[in-house]
Scaffold this motif. Structure first.
Motif, PDB file in Angstrom:
ATOM      1  N   GLN A 347       0.906  -1.321   0.065  1.00 23.17           N
ATOM      2  CA  GLN A 347      -0.018  -0.103   0.031  1.00 23.17           C
ATOM      3  C   GLN A 347       1.033   1.230   0.029  1.00 23.17           C
ATOM      4  O   GLN A 347       0.407   2.254  -0.700  1.00 23.17           O
ATOM      5  N   GLU A 348       2.041   1.257   0.566  1.00 25.31           N
ATOM      6  CA  GLU A 348       3.004   2.535   0.904  1.00 25.31           C
ATOM      7  C   GLU A 348       3.408   2.679  -0.493  1.00 25.31           C
ATOM      8  O   GLU A 348       3.484   3.630  -0.874  1.00 25.31           O
ATOM      9  N   GLN A 349       3.864   1.387  -1.181  1.00 28.73           N
ATOM     10  CA  GLN A 349       4.460   1.619  -2.458  1.00 28.73           C
ATOM     11  C   GLN A 349       3.446   2.317  -3.536  1.00 28.73           C
ATOM     12  O   GLN A 349       3.704   2.972  -4.286  1.00 28.73           O
ATOM     13  N   ALA A 350       1.856   1.836  -3.426  1.00 30.60           N
ATOM     14  CA  ALA A 350       1.014   2.433  -4.029  1.00 30.60           C
ATOM     15  C   ALA A 350       0.980   3.871  -4.028  1.00 30.60           C
ATOM     16  O   ALA A 350       0.440   4.776  -4.872  1.00 30.60           O
ATOM     17  N   VAL A 351       0.850   4.407  -2.871  1.00 28.02           N
ATOM     18  CA  VAL A 351       0.695   5.712  -2.374  1.00 28.02           C
ATOM     19  C   VAL A 351       1.815   6.469  -3.075  1.00 28.02           C
ATOM     20  O   VAL A 351       1.731   7.562  -3.574  1.00 28.02           O
ATOM     21  N   ARG A 352       3.050   6.142  -2.786  1.00 22.60           N
ATOM     22  CA  ARG A 352       4.164   6.823  -3.317  1.00 22.60           C
ATOM     23  C   ARG A 352       4.050   7.018  -5.065  1.00 22.60           C
ATOM     24  O   ARG A 352       4.464   7.945  -5.337  1.00 22.60           O
ATOM     25  N   LEU A 353       3.650   5.771  -5.501  1.00 28.02           N
ATOM     26  CA  LEU A 353       3.651   5.746  -7.115  1.00 28.02           C
ATOM     27  C   LEU A 353       2.584   6.701  -7.480  1.00 28.02           C
ATOM     28  O   LEU A 353       2.679   7.594  -8.528  1.00 28.02           O
ATOM     29  N   ALA A 354       1.456   6.892  -6.729  1.00 27.68           N
ATOM     30  CA  ALA A 354       0.453   7.713  -7.309  1.00 27.68           C
ATOM     31  C   ALA A 354       0.630   9.085  -7.196  1.00 27.68           C
ATOM     32  O   ALA A 354       0.358   9.991  -7.909  1.00 27.68           O
ATOM     33  N   LEU A 355       1.498   9.571  -6.137  1.00 24.93           N
ATOM     34  CA  LEU A 355       2.053  10.890  -5.852  1.00 24.93           C
ATOM     35  C   LEU A 355       3.246  11.398  -6.457  1.00 24.93           C
ATOM     36  O   LEU A 355       3.473  12.822  -6.476  1.00 24.93           O
ATOM     37  N   THR A 356       3.923  10.272  -6.983  1.00 24.42           N
ATOM     38  CA  THR A 356       5.181  10.834  -7.807  1.00 24.42           C
ATOM     39  C   THR A 356       5.109  10.592  -9.038  1.00 24.42           C
ATOM     40  O   THR A 356       5.957  11.036 -10.010  1.00 24.42           O
ATOM     41  N   GLU A 357       4.485   9.551  -9.633  1.00 20.29           N
ATOM     42  CA  GLU A 357       4.140   9.367 -11.230  1.00 20.29           C
ATOM     43  C   GLU A 357       2.985   9.959 -11.709  1.00 20.29           C
ATOM     44  O   GLU A 357       2.021  10.159 -10.958  1.00 20.29           O
ATOM     45  N   LYS A 358       2.968  10.497 -12.935  1.00 14.63           N
ATOM     46  CA  LYS A 358       2.002  11.244 -13.675  1.00 14.63           C
ATOM     47  C   LYS A 358       0.865  10.294 -13.828  1.00 14.63           C
ATOM     48  O   LYS A 358      -0.207  10.667 -14.019  1.00 14.63           O
ATOM     49  N   PRO A 459      -1.623  18.870 -18.474  1.00 18.94           N
ATOM     50  CA  PRO A 459      -0.279  18.490 -18.474  1.00 18.94           C
ATOM     51  C   PRO A 459       0.244  18.761 -16.897  1.00 18.94           C
ATOM     52  O   PRO A 459       0.020  19.697 -16.398  1.00 18.94           O
ATOM     53  N   GLY A 460       0.951  17.914 -16.470  1.00 20.03           N
ATOM     54  CA  GLY A 460       1.656  17.680 -15.448  1.00 20.03           C
ATOM     55  C   GLY A 460       0.701  17.405 -13.838  1.00 20.03           C
ATOM     56  O   GLY A 460       1.110  17.363 -12.913  1.00 20.03           O
ATOM     57  N   ALA A 461      -0.522  17.081 -14.584  1.00 18.22           N
ATOM     58  CA  ALA A 461      -1.458  16.567 -13.452  1.00 18.22           C
ATOM     59  C   ALA A 461      -1.090  14.916 -13.203  1.00 18.22           C
ATOM     60  O   ALA A 461      -0.477  14.586 -14.171  1.00 18.22           O
ATOM     61  N   HIS A 462      -1.556  14.412 -12.041  1.00 14.75           N
ATOM     62  CA  HIS A 462      -1.222  13.021 -11.849  1.00 14.75           C
ATOM     63  C   HIS A 462      -2.633  12.401 -12.011  1.00 14.75           C
ATOM     64  O   HIS A 462      -3.625  12.812 -11.459  1.00 14.75           O
ATOM     65  N   LEU A 463      -2.712  11.056 -12.681  1.00  7.89           N
ATOM     66  CA  LEU A 463      -3.953  10.329 -12.808  1.00  7.89           C
ATOM     67  C   LEU A 463      -3.747   9.113 -12.397  1.00  7.89           C
ATOM     68  O   LEU A 463      -2.771   8.135 -12.461  1.00  7.89           O
ATOM     69  N   LEU A 464      -4.700   8.609 -11.362  1.00  8.90           N
ATOM     70  CA  LEU A 464      -4.599   7.340 -10.894  1.00  8.90           C
ATOM     71  C   LEU A 464      -5.857   6.690 -11.117  1.00  8.90           C
ATOM     72  O   LEU A 464      -6.947   6.997 -10.692  1.00  8.90           O
ATOM     73  N   LEU A 465      -5.490   5.577 -11.571  1.00  6.22           N
ATOM     74  CA  LEU A 465      -6.710   4.576 -12.167  1.00  6.22           C
ATOM     75  C   LEU A 465      -6.637   3.568 -11.016  1.00  6.22           C
ATOM     76  O   LEU A 465      -5.923   2.872 -11.034  1.00  6.22           O
ATOM     77  N   VAL A 466      -7.980   3.215 -10.588  1.00  2.22           N
ATOM     78  CA  VAL A 466      -8.027   2.131  -9.444  1.00  2.22           C
ATOM     79  C   VAL A 466      -9.033   1.125  -9.991  1.00  2.22           C
ATOM     80  O   VAL A 466     -10.407   1.659 -10.345  1.00  2.22           O
ATOM     81  N   GLY A 467      -8.860  -0.227 -10.012  1.00  2.00           N
ATOM     82  CA  GLY A 467      -9.861  -1.167 -10.381  1.00  2.00           C
ATOM     83  C   GLY A 467      -9.373  -2.379 -10.391  1.00  2.00           C
ATOM     84  O   GLY A 467      -8.361  -2.741  -9.863  1.00  2.00           O
ATOM     85  N   ASP A 468     -10.473  -3.284 -10.362  1.00  2.64           N
ATOM     86  CA  ASP A 468      -9.818  -4.903 -10.234  1.00  2.64           C
ATOM     87  C   ASP A 468      -9.723  -5.354 -11.627  1.00  2.64           C
ATOM     88  O   ASP A 468     -10.791  -5.455 -12.278  1.00  2.64           O
ATOM     89  N   VAL A 469      -8.818  -5.787 -12.073  1.00  2.00           N
ATOM     90  CA  VAL A 469      -8.595  -6.091 -13.581  1.00  2.00           C
ATOM     91  C   VAL A 469      -9.075  -7.459 -13.893  1.00  2.00           C
ATOM     92  O   VAL A 469      -9.234  -8.068 -14.971  1.00  2.00           O
ATOM     93  N   ASP A 470      -9.422  -8.339 -12.794  1.00  2.00           N
ATOM     94  CA  ASP A 470      -9.875  -9.652 -13.050  1.00  2.00           C
ATOM     95  C   ASP A 470     -11.315  -9.612 -13.059  1.00  2.00           C
ATOM     96  O   ASP A 470     -11.885 -10.822 -13.287  1.00  2.00           O
ATOM     97  N   GLN A 471     -11.955  -8.518 -12.898  1.00  2.00           N
ATOM     98  CA  GLN A 471     -13.449  -8.452 -13.291  1.00  2.00           C
ATOM     99  C   GLN A 471     -13.690  -8.615 -14.693  1.00  2.00           C
ATOM    100  O   GLN A 471     -12.938  -8.347 -15.347  1.00  2.00           O
ATOM    101  N   LEU A 472     -14.909  -8.633 -14.890  1.00  2.00           N
ATOM    102  CA  LEU A 472     -15.559  -8.456 -16.358  1.00  2.00           C
ATOM    103  C   LEU A 472     -14.829  -7.061 -16.988  1.00  2.00           C
ATOM    104  O   LEU A 472     -14.782  -5.954 -16.280  1.00  2.00           O
ATOM    105  N   PRO A 473     -14.534  -7.239 -18.310  1.00  2.00           N
ATOM    106  CA  PRO A 473     -14.114  -5.899 -18.814  1.00  2.00           C
ATOM    107  C   PRO A 473     -15.405  -4.961 -19.241  1.00  2.00           C
ATOM    108  O   PRO A 473     -16.500  -5.428 -19.033  1.00  2.00           O
TER     109      PRO A 473
END
Length: 761
Positions: A347-358, A459-473
């Motif tokens: 979870q820590e890794q996910a938080v850091r990723l969302a706040l540092t990666e675009k 441009p420059g904003a961060h986009l975090l997409l959250v979802g369960d990839v194992d569900q139906l598309p």
């Protein structure tokens, strides 16, 4: 109008004339109707059966058909075709006007008008409607409204009479008239294939029937081009962004029953048309290159989405620069103090990723802490003064996201302010005011909506997409979340896998993970996950209704309309959503003398009904009403020919009676339509009749819709099949390759990537 119960036509069919009093049964799928008719000769009402879909109680009908006898119900008339006529008796006129068929006149005013004008009533409305002001209580405003409604009814009836021979329903005739007005009949005669593109509810097959009836040749190039575009459109409805050329040609030959050479020639004509189709070499599912054929909007969207994701990732500007050099130990300690819970390492890794990666993707199953991770990201971003925008594809998911984070959240459609035609108020030229955009339930994002969303991220904003990839598309075309997570792709991602201790106590969570791992669910000894065995499909359907409407409310105190949702693998069949909706409506919102209702096609709508919108309609509500929006019917007026739905986004949306085919009952919905929603309790019929649909991600998606309780109803064998069957084959999409390689890696047959992206870039 004379009402001899039996005359004959030149074709030898009998003729029956009468007033339609009530409809006792109507099948939406086949149009077969059972109704009772008053022939005006006294005595009991007559039973008529057959092709009456679209006729409304109160209408006078001239029916052609045959007399027969039913072993149980006695003498009845089988209708081959009918037309609506005007009533000729005082009683008939009063019934006709009082039934709500003419907007602005209900039973009270019908009685007053007929009492005043008698048998001349309809002539007065037709020829001198200003005289209606003579009737007590009818002012100029209502008089004008009645005259306009009468004229519109006449024009629509004319179109309907013309369309009757090709089996077009009343509601579609109304739509044709609303689209083309006085030009309706000339368009239908001269350009029938326009209907498939212009009018919702008319596909190629209906347009083709009309075209043949007005004499357009079977091998007309216009017909073949329309058929190929229809085949591509059908494939997008099945989730594909393109079809391999060989497959499209084969589908075209089968659909159109014409020579292969003609199909190839017409496909080349479409490819040469700027708004026709795009042909391009792309890698196929097996890695071999194929010639892909796209409808233009899907090609543009795929190029645009890939390009914009890469541009966001590469942007030098950063709207949250504070997190580049943050002391993460200190930040996470502050967060734990605020929330009272420490994050797990992933979870820590996910938080850091969302706040540092675009751009970042967070995925994982139920009970793995996605929600708390999202809350943590939002808390830290807001603590640093960032502008955070939260969205989800459905109203229910947006509400859940708002409750979770304590911040405002909206649907993606409302966030972008989609306008009539599907254009968004927010796009690349007018981006959102956001430093961080968080989108939950991202597995539901189809290609077209994802493209619109990403275009609006500044441009420059961060986009975090959250979802369960194992569900139906997604229901719409594409597999956006899966493509973003493709191996070797450029988008940073974290998959949460650890099930937290509290979630381990839940049978719902435990069994969701067992199903996802290919193991059968545990159905004994749990207080929140049950199996009721019913081997026969009809028995399973009836039992599912009993469980949802009676047993769960009695045992758990849940409201059957608000808290319990039946999720069916299919729409059709004895345990399909269509049949179950009828049975559940009967159990939860039965007919009552004091409860207003309106029949539309094979359905009856009543105040209190749970309903869902089944198409995107950008014209309705404040910012459109979209496919999958759920609500409850709160009022219904026969006089105004309108009902009102309170949606799950707390918006009151009016529907005219001629728009009711945009609504379906939602006591039971297909599992595909339930995506993004969450319910306290779900009931899932799993039967052998749905064998072809039974797949692991289907059952997994259904189980993960439940917050507190799951009840499976059906056969252990069918459940075993669902658990074992992994979804066969990927959708045809090239987004993952475009993300990895960029458009320069492809050969486009007639258009550079820059031109192809016109309107999407």
């Amino acid at each position: 109008m004379s009402r001899t119960p039996q005359q004959t036509t030149p074709q030898g069919l009998a003729v029956l004339e009468g007033v339609l009093e009530r409809i006792t049964f109507a099948s939406e799928e086949t149009g077969y109707t059972v109704a009772r008719v008053d022939t005006g000769r006294g005595g009991d009402l007559l039973t008529v059966v057959g092709a009456l879909l679209g006729a409304q109680p109160g209408e006078s009908l001239r029916m052609e058909g045959r007399w027969g006898s039913h072993p149980q119900y006695g003498r009845q008339f089988t209708v081959d075709n009918y037309r609506v006529t005007l009533p000729a008796t005082i009683q008939g006129i009063r019934r006709y006007l009082g039934s709500g068929l003419v907007k602005g006149i209900g039973p009270v005013f019908a009685d007053r008008i007929v009492s005043h004008f008698g048998l001349d009533t309809l002539d007065i409305i037709e020829q001198d409607p200003k005289r209606l002001i003579e009737v007590p209580g009818l002012g100029p405003k209502r008089t004008k409204k009645i005259a306009e409604a009468w004229e519109e009814q006449k024009a629509i009836k004319e179109v309907m009479v013309f369309l009757q021979g090709v089996g077009v329903s009343t509601s579609i005739a109304v739509r044709i008239y609303k689209k083309y007005g006085d030009a309706s009949i000339s368009v239908v005669r001269e350009e029938p294939y326009r209907l498939a593109a212009d009018v919702w509810g008319i596909g190629f097959l209906t347009a083709d029937r009309i075209a043949q009836s007005v004499g357009i040749p079977h091998d007309s190039p216009e017909r073949v081009r329309a058929g190929l575009q229809y085949a591509l459109s059908q494939s997008t409805d099945q989730g594909h962004c393109f079809l391999p050329e060989d497959q499209l040609i084969a589908d075209g030959v089968k659909l159109l029953q014409v020579d292969t050479g003609l199909v190839i020639e017409c496909l080349a004509q479409l490819a040469a048309d700027e708004e026709g189709v795009v042909r391009e070499r792309v890698p196929g599912p097996d890695g071999e290159d194929v010639t892909a054929v796209y409808l233009v909007p899907f090609h543009r969207a795929e190029l645009s989405l890939a390009g914009r994701v890469r541009r966001l990732l590469r942007a030098e500007e950063d709207r949250m620069p504070a997190f580049r050099d943050v002391d993460w130990g200190r930040a996470l300690r502050w967060l734990a103090g605020r929330t009272g819970v420490s994050l797990a390492p992933e979870q820590e890794q996910a938080v850091r990723l969302a706040l540092t990666e675009k751009v970042a993707v967070l995925t994982g199953g139920p009970g793995c802490g996605k929600s708390f991770t999202v809350r943590s990201v939002v808390e830290l971003a807001r603590a640093r003064g960032a502008t955070v925008v939260l969205a989800a594809p459905t109203g229910r998911a947006a509400k859940r996201l708002a409750e979770l984070t304590g911040a405002e959240a909206s649907t993606v459609h409302r966030l972008l302010e989609l306008k009539p035609g599907g254009d968004a108020a927010y796009d690349a030229d007018r981006p959102l005011d956001a430093d961080l955009v968080v989108v939950d339930e991202a597995s539901m994002l189809d290609l077209l909506l994802a493209n619109k969303l990403v275009k609006a991220v500044p441009p420059g904003a961060h986009l975090l997409l959250v979802g369960d990839v194992d569900q139906l598309p997604s229901v719409g075309a594409g597999e956006v979340l899966r493509d973003l997570l493709a191996e070797g792709g450029p988008v940073p991602r974290v998959r949460l896998t650890r099930i937290f201790r509290q979630a381990q106590q839940s049978g719902v969570v435990t069994n969701a993970h067992r199903i996802n791992e290919g193991r059968p669910p545990l159905t004994q000894g749990l207080d929140d996950f049950f199996l009721f065995v019913a081997e026969e499909t009809e028995d399973a359907g009836r039992l599912a209704v009993d469980v949802a409407a009676r047993r769960i409310p009695a045992k758990f105190g849940l409201d059957p309309r608000r808290d319990v949702q039946v999720l069916a693998p299919m729409h059709r069949g004895p345990a399909g959503a269509g049949v179950l909706n009828g049975l559940l409506q009967q159990a939860i919102t039965p007919a009552r003398p004091d409860l207003p209702e309106r029949r539309a096609g094979g359905r009856v709508f009543r105040v209190g009904d749970k309903v869902t919108q089944i198409r995107n309609n950008y014209e309705k509500g404040r910012n459109g009403v979209f496919n999958g929006t759920v609500g409850v019917v709160t009022s219904l007026s026969q006089e105004d020919q309108r009902l009102t739905v309170l949606t799950d986004e707390d918006e009151e949306v009016p529907y005219d009676f001629d728009e009711l085919d945009e609504l379906s009952h939602a006591y039971a919905v297909t599992i595909h339509r339930s995506q993004g929603s969450e319910y306290p309790a779900v009931v899932i019929p799993v039967t052998r009749s749905a064998w072809m649909m039974l797949q692991r991600n289907l059952l997994y998606t259904a189980v993960t819709r439940a917050k507190r309780l799951v009840v499976l109803v059906g056969s252990r064998q069918a459940i075993g099949q669902a658990v074992r069957a992994v979804s066969a084959g990927r959708r045809f999409t090239a987004l993952d390759h475009r993300l990895a390689l960029g458009p320069s890696g492809y050969e486009t047959s007639r258009r550079t990537s820059g031109t192809g992206a016109k309107g999407a870039g």
